[in-house]
Scaffold this motif. Structure first.
Motif, PDB file in Angstrom:
ATOM      1  N   ALA A   1      12.887  -5.100  -1.219  1.00 57.53           N
ATOM      2  CA  ALA A   1      13.182  -6.265  -0.383  1.00 57.53           C
ATOM      3  C   ALA A   1      12.452  -6.188   0.955  1.00 57.53           C
ATOM      4  O   ALA A   1      11.839  -7.167   1.402  1.00 57.53           O
ATOM      5  N   CYS A   2      12.506  -5.037   1.594  1.00 64.19           N
ATOM      6  CA  CYS A   2      11.823  -4.861   2.884  1.00 64.19           C
ATOM      7  C   CYS A   2      10.308  -4.908   2.704  1.00 64.19           C
ATOM      8  O   CYS A   2       9.584  -5.453   3.556  1.00 64.19           O
ATOM      9  N   HIS A   3       9.825  -4.341   1.606  1.00 65.22           N
ATOM     10  CA  HIS A   3       8.389  -4.349   1.322  1.00 65.22           C
ATOM     11  C   HIS A   3       7.894  -5.788   1.144  1.00 65.22           C
ATOM     12  O   HIS A   3       6.826  -6.151   1.643  1.00 65.22           O
ATOM     13  N   GLU A   4       8.680  -6.603   0.453  1.00 64.69           N
ATOM     14  CA  GLU A   4       8.321  -8.008   0.241  1.00 64.69           C
ATOM     15  C   GLU A   4       8.237  -8.745   1.577  1.00 64.69           C
ATOM     16  O   GLU A   4       7.314  -9.536   1.811  1.00 64.69           O
ATOM     17  N   MET A   5       9.176  -8.504   2.468  1.00 66.27           N
ATOM     18  CA  MET A   5       9.167  -9.154   3.777  1.00 66.27           C
ATOM     19  C   MET A   5       7.952  -8.727   4.595  1.00 66.27           C
ATOM     20  O   MET A   5       7.323  -9.541   5.268  1.00 66.27           O
ATOM     21  N   ALA A   6       7.606  -7.437   4.516  1.00 65.03           N
ATOM     22  CA  ALA A   6       6.436  -6.943   5.245  1.00 65.03           C
ATOM     23  C   ALA A   6       5.151  -7.536   4.667  1.00 65.03           C
ATOM     24  O   ALA A   6       4.213  -7.866   5.412  1.00 65.03           O
ATOM     25  N   ASP A   7       5.109  -7.687   3.353  1.00 70.60           N
ATOM     26  CA  ASP A   7       3.956  -8.300   2.684  1.00 70.60           C
ATOM     27  C   ASP A   7       3.768  -9.731   3.185  1.00 70.60           C
ATOM     28  O   ASP A   7       2.652 -10.155   3.526  1.00 70.60           O
ATOM     29  N   ARG A   8       4.859 -10.482   3.239  1.00 72.57           N
ATOM     30  CA  ARG A   8       4.804 -11.857   3.750  1.00 72.57           C
ATOM     31  C   ARG A   8       4.311 -11.874   5.197  1.00 72.57           C
ATOM     32  O   ARG A   8       3.466 -12.706   5.565  1.00 72.57           O
ATOM     33  N   ARG A   9       4.824 -10.962   6.026  1.00 76.77           N
ATOM     34  CA  ARG A   9       4.404 -10.902   7.430  1.00 76.77           C
ATOM     35  C   ARG A   9       2.913 -10.600   7.543  1.00 76.77           C
ATOM     36  O   ARG A   9       2.234 -11.136   8.423  1.00 76.77           O
ATOM     37  N   PHE A  10       2.405  -9.746   6.671  1.00 77.49           N
ATOM     38  CA  PHE A  10       0.975  -9.416   6.682  1.00 77.49           C
ATOM     39  C   PHE A  10       0.137 -10.678   6.464  1.00 77.49           C
ATOM     40  O   PHE A  10      -0.811 -10.951   7.211  1.00 77.49           O
ATOM     41  N   HIS A  11       0.487 -11.443   5.439  1.00 76.90           N
ATOM     42  CA  HIS A  11      -0.312 -12.621   5.098  1.00 76.90           C
ATOM     43  C   HIS A  11      -0.169 -13.719   6.151  1.00 76.90           C
ATOM     44  O   HIS A  11      -1.139 -14.427   6.453  1.00 76.90           O
TER      45      HIS A  11
ATOM     46  N   GLU B   1       4.115  -1.398   8.085  1.00 77.67           N
ATOM     47  CA  GLU B   1       5.482  -1.612   7.606  1.00 77.67           C
ATOM     48  C   GLU B   1       5.508  -1.683   6.076  1.00 77.67           C
ATOM     49  O   GLU B   1       6.430  -1.170   5.435  1.00 77.67           O
ATOM     50  N   MET B   2       4.486  -2.301   5.481  1.00 79.28           N
ATOM     51  CA  MET B   2       4.389  -2.331   4.023  1.00 79.28           C
ATOM     52  C   MET B   2       4.334  -0.924   3.453  1.00 79.28           C
ATOM     53  O   MET B   2       5.000  -0.610   2.461  1.00 79.28           O
ATOM     54  N   GLU B   3       3.526  -0.088   4.074  1.00 82.13           N
ATOM     55  CA  GLU B   3       3.373   1.279   3.597  1.00 82.13           C
ATOM     56  C   GLU B   3       4.662   2.081   3.770  1.00 82.13           C
ATOM     57  O   GLU B   3       5.031   2.889   2.903  1.00 82.13           O
ATOM     58  N   GLN B   4       5.355   1.839   4.877  1.00 81.87           N
ATOM     59  CA  GLN B   4       6.574   2.600   5.167  1.00 81.87           C
ATOM     60  C   GLN B   4       7.757   2.162   4.308  1.00 81.87           C
ATOM     61  O   GLN B   4       8.677   2.946   4.080  1.00 81.87           O
ATOM     62  N   THR B   5       7.743   0.910   3.843  1.00 81.63           N
ATOM     63  CA  THR B   5       8.875   0.379   3.077  1.00 81.63           C
ATOM     64  C   THR B   5       8.559   0.273   1.586  1.00 81.63           C
ATOM     65  O   THR B   5       9.256  -0.432   0.849  1.00 81.63           O
ATOM     66  N   TYR B   6       7.571   0.987   1.127  1.00 83.30           N
ATOM     67  CA  TYR B   6       7.124   0.864  -0.268  1.00 83.30           C
ATOM     68  C   TYR B   6       8.276   1.073  -1.253  1.00 83.30           C
ATOM     69  O   TYR B   6       8.354   0.400  -2.284  1.00 83.30           O
ATOM     70  N   ALA B   7       9.174   1.986  -0.948  1.00 84.64           N
ATOM     71  CA  ALA B   7      10.276   2.310  -1.872  1.00 84.64           C
ATOM     72  C   ALA B   7      11.446   1.332  -1.771  1.00 84.64           C
ATOM     73  O   ALA B   7      12.408   1.435  -2.533  1.00 84.64           O
ATOM     74  N   ASP B   8      11.374   0.382  -0.853  1.00 83.98           N
ATOM     75  CA  ASP B   8      12.444  -0.604  -0.668  1.00 83.98           C
ATOM     76  C   ASP B   8      11.871  -1.986  -0.976  1.00 83.98           C
ATOM     77  O   ASP B   8      11.252  -2.617  -0.109  1.00 83.98           O
TER      78      ASP B   8
END
Length: 227
Positions: free
Chosen positions: A137-147, A128-135
């Motif tokens: 807000a969504c990238h930040e949420m995916a980053d949080r979910r990863f950790h 999800e981080m990779e797919q939302t790289y250009a967004d």
């Protein structure tokens, strides 16, 4: 944080912010005037660039200055107390330092304890981080979910709560700091860092997972602090 006699101890970036505002007044800098270059100002104040940047974003939130990425820092001309309206919790670099301690061990424990379903959750967040790289807000949420997925994979609910607490400290200052000083190079390297963390965890490589997390957070600190 308490000082002598139980009085709250001022955080360094707030003290630096006060000195910058004093400098603006003493030099009679008008609205739109440019402050000295970052390296010059850090040297004259005797502080690190990390503390200076934290002070900049605190003063910007307080309406005292404006940070223009790639151009410099300018007087905004809106009177305010130093760091007015800024959260009273730890500064962004304090949080990053704590994350290096906590999340490196979390990654190692995830490599030791993760189940197949836990690995699936980590991988899903990574994709999800990779797919939302250009967004952002969504990238930040995916980053949080990863950790947080890593923390759950470690098999200790207290670590999950601790990681969540540290991520919840990423308030207005952290987001403003990232907005001004995050580079395209850091963004791309971050994706590679997360892939390396996941690969080490999936390979049950505790030392490798620990080092991959440390390297990632050190890279973030180095870029956002100006070295």
């Amino acid at each position: 944080m308490q000082g002598e006699g139980g009085r709250p101890e001022a955080r360094l970036y707030r003290l630096v912010a006060e000195r910058i505002e004093l400098l603006i007044r003493q030099e009679g800098l008008a609205t739109g005037a440019r402050l000295p270059a970052e390296r010059e100002l850090a040297a004259s104040l005797g502080v690190s660039r990390a503390s200076l940047r934290e002070a900049f974003v605190a003063l910007e939130i307080g309406g005292v200055i404006e940070v223009r990425s790639g151009s410099g820092v300018y007087v905004a001309g809106r009177p305010a107390l130093p760091a007015a309206g800024v959260e009273s919790g730890p500064g962004p670099f304090e949080v990053l330092a704590a994350r290096r301690v906590v999340e490196a061990e979390v990654a190692a424990r995830a490599a030791r304890n993760s189940s197949d379903s836990a690995l699936d959750a980590i991988l899903a967040a990574l994709l999800e981080m990779e797919q939302t790289y250009a967004d952002p807000a969504c990238h930040e949420m995916a980053d949080r979910r990863f950790h947080l997925a890593l923390a759950r994979a470690a098999g200790n609910s207290a670590l999950v709560a601790l990681v969540e607490y540290l991520w919840n400290q990423r308030g207005a200052m952290a987001h403003r700091l990232k907005h001004h000083y995050r580079t395209e190079e850091l963004g791309k390297a971050t994706l590679a860092d997360h892939r390396a963390i996941f690969s080490a965890v999936a390979a049950r490589d505790e030392a490798g997972a620990r080092q991959a997390m440390r390297a990632h957070l050190a890279r973030v600190h180095r870029t956002l602090s100006g070295g």
